[in-house]
Scaffold this active site. Structure first.
Site, PDB file in Angstrom:
ATOM      1  N   LYS A 149      -8.011  63.013 -35.242  1.00 18.71           N
ATOM      2  CA  LYS A 149      -7.801  61.581 -36.008  1.00 18.71           C
ATOM      3  C   LYS A 149      -7.126  61.794 -37.150  1.00 18.71           C
ATOM      4  O   LYS A 149      -7.102  62.844 -37.773  1.00 18.71           O
ATOM      5  CB  LYS A 149      -9.205  60.970 -36.362  1.00 18.71           C
ATOM      6  CG  LYS A 149      -9.980  60.771 -35.087  1.00 18.71           C
ATOM      7  CD  LYS A 149      -9.749  59.560 -34.268  1.00 18.71           C
ATOM      8  CE  LYS A 149     -10.208  59.541 -32.952  1.00 18.71           C
ATOM      9  NZ  LYS A 149      -9.950  58.148 -32.078  1.00 18.71           N
ATOM     10  N   LYS A 151      -5.530  58.690 -34.898  1.00 16.84           N
ATOM     11  CA  LYS A 151      -5.359  58.711 -33.390  1.00 16.84           C
ATOM     12  C   LYS A 151      -3.803  59.029 -33.152  1.00 16.84           C
ATOM     13  O   LYS A 151      -3.396  59.824 -32.286  1.00 16.84           O
ATOM     14  CB  LYS A 151      -5.422  57.157 -32.980  1.00 16.84           C
ATOM     15  CG  LYS A 151      -6.672  56.926 -32.592  1.00 16.84           C
ATOM     16  CD  LYS A 151      -6.938  55.326 -32.124  1.00 16.84           C
ATOM     17  CE  LYS A 151      -8.109  54.919 -31.876  1.00 16.84           C
ATOM     18  NZ  LYS A 151      -8.361  54.837 -30.690  1.00 16.84           N
ATOM     19  N   LYS A 175      -8.174  67.263 -27.207  1.00 15.28           N
ATOM     20  CA  LYS A 175      -7.874  66.178 -26.666  1.00 15.28           C
ATOM     21  C   LYS A 175      -6.814  65.267 -27.348  1.00 15.28           C
ATOM     22  O   LYS A 175      -6.916  64.944 -28.580  1.00 15.28           O
ATOM     23  CB  LYS A 175      -9.270  65.471 -26.226  1.00 15.28           C
ATOM     24  CG  LYS A 175      -9.206  64.248 -25.516  1.00 15.28           C
ATOM     25  CD  LYS A 175     -10.361  63.318 -25.676  1.00 15.28           C
ATOM     26  CE  LYS A 175     -10.234  62.167 -25.393  1.00 15.28           C
ATOM     27  NZ  LYS A 175      -9.344  61.195 -26.226  1.00 15.28           N
ATOM     28  N   ASP A 177      -5.597  61.505 -28.039  1.00 16.91           N
ATOM     29  CA  ASP A 177      -6.003  60.231 -28.015  1.00 16.91           C
ATOM     30  C   ASP A 177      -5.310  59.486 -26.905  1.00 16.91           C
ATOM     31  O   ASP A 177      -4.163  59.620 -26.338  1.00 16.91           O
ATOM     32  CB  ASP A 177      -5.882  59.416 -29.507  1.00 16.91           C
ATOM     33  CG  ASP A 177      -7.301  58.917 -29.667  1.00 16.91           C
ATOM     34  OD1 ASP A 177      -7.844  58.335 -28.889  1.00 16.91           O
ATOM     35  OD2 ASP A 177      -7.684  58.788 -31.049  1.00 16.91           O
ATOM     36  N   GLU A 178      -5.963  58.072 -26.438  1.00 16.75           N
ATOM     37  CA  GLU A 178      -5.524  57.312 -25.385  1.00 16.75           C
ATOM     38  C   GLU A 178      -4.126  56.801 -25.638  1.00 16.75           C
ATOM     39  O   GLU A 178      -3.195  56.589 -24.784  1.00 16.75           O
ATOM     40  CB  GLU A 178      -6.248  56.580 -25.013  1.00 16.75           C
ATOM     41  CG  GLU A 178      -6.577  55.191 -26.125  1.00 16.75           C
ATOM     42  CD  GLU A 178      -7.322  55.612 -27.285  1.00 16.75           C
ATOM     43  OE1 GLU A 178      -8.051  56.739 -27.367  1.00 16.75           O
ATOM     44  OE2 GLU A 178      -7.643  54.856 -28.356  1.00 16.75           O
ATOM     45  N   HIS A 267      -9.369  59.310 -19.294  1.00 18.22           N
ATOM     46  CA  HIS A 267      -9.926  58.313 -20.178  1.00 18.22           C
ATOM     47  C   HIS A 267      -9.833  56.831 -19.834  1.00 18.22           C
ATOM     48  O   HIS A 267      -9.076  56.625 -18.858  1.00 18.22           O
ATOM     49  CB  HIS A 267      -8.938  58.459 -21.349  1.00 18.22           C
ATOM     50  CG  HIS A 267      -9.298  57.821 -22.739  1.00 18.22           C
ATOM     51  ND1 HIS A 267      -9.317  56.733 -22.888  1.00 18.22           N
ATOM     52  CD2 HIS A 267      -9.523  58.195 -23.987  1.00 18.22           C
ATOM     53  CE1 HIS A 267      -9.919  56.299 -24.165  1.00 18.22           C
ATOM     54  NE2 HIS A 267     -10.004  57.391 -24.821  1.00 18.22           N
ATOM     55  N   HIS A 300     -14.776  59.358 -19.227  1.00 20.32           N
ATOM     56  CA  HIS A 300     -15.956  58.885 -20.279  1.00 20.32           C
ATOM     57  C   HIS A 300     -16.858  57.792 -19.767  1.00 20.32           C
ATOM     58  O   HIS A 300     -16.528  57.056 -18.885  1.00 20.32           O
ATOM     59  CB  HIS A 300     -15.023  58.235 -21.322  1.00 20.32           C
ATOM     60  CG  HIS A 300     -14.015  59.141 -21.964  1.00 20.32           C
ATOM     61  ND1 HIS A 300     -13.996  59.087 -23.204  1.00 20.32           N
ATOM     62  CD2 HIS A 300     -13.021  59.862 -21.627  1.00 20.32           C
ATOM     63  CE1 HIS A 300     -12.993  59.941 -23.880  1.00 20.32           C
ATOM     64  NE2 HIS A 300     -12.470  60.345 -22.868  1.00 20.32           N
ATOM     65  N   LYS A 307     -20.195  54.019 -31.243  1.00 25.47           N
ATOM     66  CA  LYS A 307     -19.334  52.664 -31.671  1.00 25.47           C
ATOM     67  C   LYS A 307     -19.144  51.640 -30.701  1.00 25.47           C
ATOM     68  O   LYS A 307     -18.695  50.571 -31.092  1.00 25.47           O
ATOM     69  CB  LYS A 307     -18.297  53.240 -32.555  1.00 25.47           C
ATOM     70  CG  LYS A 307     -16.956  53.708 -31.678  1.00 25.47           C
ATOM     71  CD  LYS A 307     -15.807  54.420 -32.396  1.00 25.47           C
ATOM     72  CE  LYS A 307     -14.856  54.710 -31.551  1.00 25.47           C
ATOM     73  NZ  LYS A 307     -13.585  55.263 -32.308  1.00 25.47           N
ATOM     74  N   SER A 351     -18.664  60.044 -25.740  1.00 19.44           N
ATOM     75  CA  SER A 351     -17.430  59.963 -26.792  1.00 19.44           C
ATOM     76  C   SER A 351     -17.512  58.410 -27.347  1.00 19.44           C
ATOM     77  O   SER A 351     -17.945  57.423 -26.558  1.00 19.44           O
ATOM     78  CB  SER A 351     -16.362  60.196 -26.192  1.00 19.44           C
ATOM     79  OG  SER A 351     -14.989  59.963 -27.106  1.00 19.44           O
ATOM     80  N   GLY A 352     -17.309  58.344 -28.485  1.00 17.65           N
ATOM     81  CA  GLY A 352     -16.907  57.024 -29.206  1.00 17.65           C
ATOM     82  C   GLY A 352     -17.941  57.130 -30.360  1.00 17.65           C
ATOM     83  O   GLY A 352     -19.107  56.607 -29.863  1.00 17.65           O
ATOM     84  N   GLY A 353     -17.512  57.562 -31.457  1.00 20.49           N
ATOM     85  CA  GLY A 353     -18.370  57.402 -32.705  1.00 20.49           C
ATOM     86  C   GLY A 353     -19.690  58.556 -32.878  1.00 20.49           C
ATOM     87  O   GLY A 353     -20.486  58.242 -33.692  1.00 20.49           O
ATOM     88  N   GLY A 375     -14.412  62.776 -32.605  1.00 22.08           N
ATOM     89  CA  GLY A 375     -13.073  62.567 -33.352  1.00 22.08           C
ATOM     90  C   GLY A 375     -13.313  62.594 -34.721  1.00 22.08           C
ATOM     91  O   GLY A 375     -13.690  63.772 -35.396  1.00 22.08           O
TER      92      GLY A 375
HETATM   93  C1  CAP Z   1     -13.476  58.544 -29.705  1.00 21.82           C
HETATM   94  C2  CAP Z   1     -12.053  58.013 -29.203  1.00 21.82           C
HETATM   95  C3  CAP Z   1     -12.409  57.575 -27.725  1.00 21.82           C
HETATM   96  C4  CAP Z   1     -13.361  56.623 -27.271  1.00 21.82           C
HETATM   97  C5  CAP Z   1     -13.075  55.964 -25.942  1.00 21.82           C
HETATM   98  C6  CAP Z   1     -11.691  56.722 -29.706  1.00 21.82           C
HETATM   99  O1  CAP Z   1     -13.050  59.023 -31.081  1.00 21.82           O
HETATM  100  O2  CAP Z   1     -11.044  59.055 -29.085  1.00 21.82           O
HETATM  101  O3  CAP Z   1     -10.904  57.024 -27.272  1.00 21.82           O
HETATM  102  O4  CAP Z   1     -14.485  57.345 -27.077  1.00 21.82           O
HETATM  103  O5  CAP Z   1     -14.180  55.178 -25.421  1.00 21.82           O
HETATM  104  O6  CAP Z   1     -10.397  56.528 -30.113  1.00 21.82           O
HETATM  105  O7  CAP Z   1     -12.490  55.897 -30.203  1.00 21.82           O
HETATM  106  P1  CAP Z   1     -14.317  58.892 -31.946  1.00 21.82           P
HETATM  107  P2  CAP Z   1     -15.123  55.525 -24.278  1.00 21.82           P
HETATM  108  O8  CAP Z   1     -15.063  60.252 -31.701  1.00 21.82           O
HETATM  109  O9  CAP Z   1     -13.654  59.239 -33.378  1.00 21.82           O
HETATM  110  O10 CAP Z   1     -15.156  57.920 -32.141  1.00 21.82           O
HETATM  111  O11 CAP Z   1     -15.243  57.282 -24.497  1.00 21.82           O
HETATM  112  O12 CAP Z   1     -16.237  54.790 -24.516  1.00 21.82           O
HETATM  113  O13 CAP Z   1     -14.477  55.342 -23.215  1.00 21.82           O
HETATM  114 MG    MG Z   2      -9.521  57.521 -28.169  1.00 19.62          MG
END
Ligand code: CAP
Ligand code: MG
Length: 428
Positions: A149, A151, A175, A177-178, A267, A300, A307, A351-353, A375
């Site tokens: 991060k 991203k 990894k 980011d998307e 993803h 995922h 979050k 993943s996510g927060g 992240g």
């Molecule tokens: C997580 C993440 C993922 C999300 C996607 C983001 O980052 O890279 O894309 O987890 O959601 O950009 O939010 P953090 P999910 O670790 O900084 O939150 O996994 O629910 O598909």
């Molecule tokens: Mg992401």
């Protein structure tokens, strides 16, 4: 009689090769049977009026609503309606026009039970949980991943350095980011090259195996070129944004990966457009099962406490469906029976927060056979990425060795610093 009622047959016994869908339907002022008949018709071979072209051989392969409990309905679709090995076609049928029908206020596709014949026409994961653990040589603990991060915006050099620090701190997978693919500031090929160099260094120094979910998402031929580049730099994985790339893109990639022996990290960016509203759209379970069938190795699944939205039941059912070899029908949860047979399991990626302070709760809920992705929870560590990575591994070690969090703060300085910043807070 409405022609739609021909698509409702409560006496129908599904055949072995029928595909079964479970829907929740809220009709828009129509009788229930009229509404479910319309859903079965529009998703198989009916339309808004009677037809002079409807011959008996065509009628025979119509979809049939055959079971109802409250607002839940099962529809059986004869196998002739589908092209084997073509997930896009399956979705154009059973998840196509129906969500826009005026006849329904809300319509939710909760689950699909794929018949054996269709299961055989897809590859499924090439490695699955066991295969990934084998090539990563990691047993008995969750696998760990990190997305640098911010991203997007980092230069290639900055990105590779963050990767190196994370690997050195004990993380298994870097990894993307998307939304990072091949932008000007961080070109795909240069990134693959720079990260491969860092991986070699980190592997040598740590004696551990390191890999990288590099995001190949693009136009499908371009995607394959990128997968080849990743392979040439010795990466075992590619990452694909499976919803934005679409089923066809994913299937093309999966075919390619069979020969190149690469695993796929899926993803799910954009999934919430149709999975979030519990009354309408397609469940994440349906999406994940279809992705398992096509053949991703990780997907995922959410966190419950992080979050992004996802209820406990939803996330844990998803986790089980990806990990287990069979599932029992649970109507209340909107789950159909499934026997995955030869189709391998998929690594559920939470993943996510996430941050080290809430990893114990994740492992309490999901066990150890998962992948955790952090992240912000690594790169936001007060002492930087390497310390964040160390704190992550320490949180996992402490959990596995049943070290009390109070004692852990004495033994693990990096974890202590992380806990000082975030405690056990649940991000919103
Ligand atoms: C997580 C993440 C993922 C999300 C996607 C983001 O980052 O890279 O894309 O987890 O959601 O950009 O939010 P953090 P999910 O670790 O900084 O939150 O996994 O629910 O598909
Ligand atoms: Mg992401």
């Amino acid at each position: 009689m409405s022609q739609y009622l021909d698509f409702v047959d409560m006496k129908y016994k599904p055949k072995k090769d029928d595909l079964i869908c479970l829907f929740r339907i809220e009709p828009n002022g129509l009788s229930f049977n009229d509404a479910i008949g319309r859903v079965a018709a529009e998703s198989s071979n009916g339309t808004w009026t009677t037809l002079s072209t409807l011959k008996p051989h065509i009628r025979k392969i119509r979809g049939r609503a055959f079971y109802r409990k409250g607002n839940l309905v099962k529809i059986a679709y004869p196998s002739e309606l589908f092209e084997l090995g073509n997930m896009a076609q399956v979705y154009s049928a059973i998840a196509g026009n129906i969500f826009g029908m005026k006849a329904v206020d809300n319509l939710r596709l909760l689950d699909i039970d794929f018949p054996d014949m269709m299961m055989k026409s897809f590859r499924g994961p090439q490695f699955g949980i066991e295969g990934v653990r084998k090539f990563m040589k990691v047993k008995g603990r969750p696998l760990t991943a990190t997305v640098p991060k911010p991203k997007v915006g980092m230069t290639t050099r900055e990105h590779a350095k963050v990767g190196y620090d994370a690997w050195m701190g004990g993380i298994d997978f870097l990894k993307d980011d998307e939304n990072l693919t091949d932008q000007k500031f961080n070109r795909f090929k240069a990134r693959a090259k720079a990260c491969a160099k860092m991986r070699d260094k980190a592997e040598k120094k740590t004696g551990e195996i390191k890999d990288y979910f590099i995001n190949v998402t693009a136009e499908s031929k371009e995607m394959l070129k990128r997968a080849k580049i990743a392979k040439n730099y010795g990466f075992k994985y590619v990452m694909c944004d499976i919803v934005t790339a679409g089923w066809s893109g994913l299937q093309t990639l999966r075919e390619h990966c069979q020969d190149s022996k690469q695993a796929i990290h899926a993803h799910r960016a954009m999934h919430a457009t149709f999975t979030r509203n519990p009354k309408h759209g397609i469940s994440m379970l349906t999406l994940a099962k279809s992705a398992r069938l096509v053949g991703v190795d990780n997907i995922h699944i959410g966190t419950v406490i992080g979050k992004l939205v996802g209820t406990k039941d939803e996330v844990l059912n998803l986790e089980r469906e990806m990990e287990y070899h069979s599932m029992r029908e649970d109507f209340k949860e909107g789950i159909l029976e499934e026997d995955w047979k030869r189709i391998k399991s998929v690594f559920p990626c939470s993943s996510g927060g996430l941050h080290p302070g809430i990893l114990p709760e994740i492992m309490d809920m999901m066990g150890k056979n998962i992948m955790v992705q952090l992240g912000g929870g690594i790169h936001g560590h007060p002492d930087g990425t390497k310390s964040g990575a160390m704190a992550t591994r320490q949180a996992i070690d402490a959990y596995i060795r049943k070290v009390k969090i109070k004692e852990a703060t004495l033994i693990y300085p990096e974890l202590t610093r992380a806990l000082n910043k975030w405690g056990h807070e649940k991000p919103v």
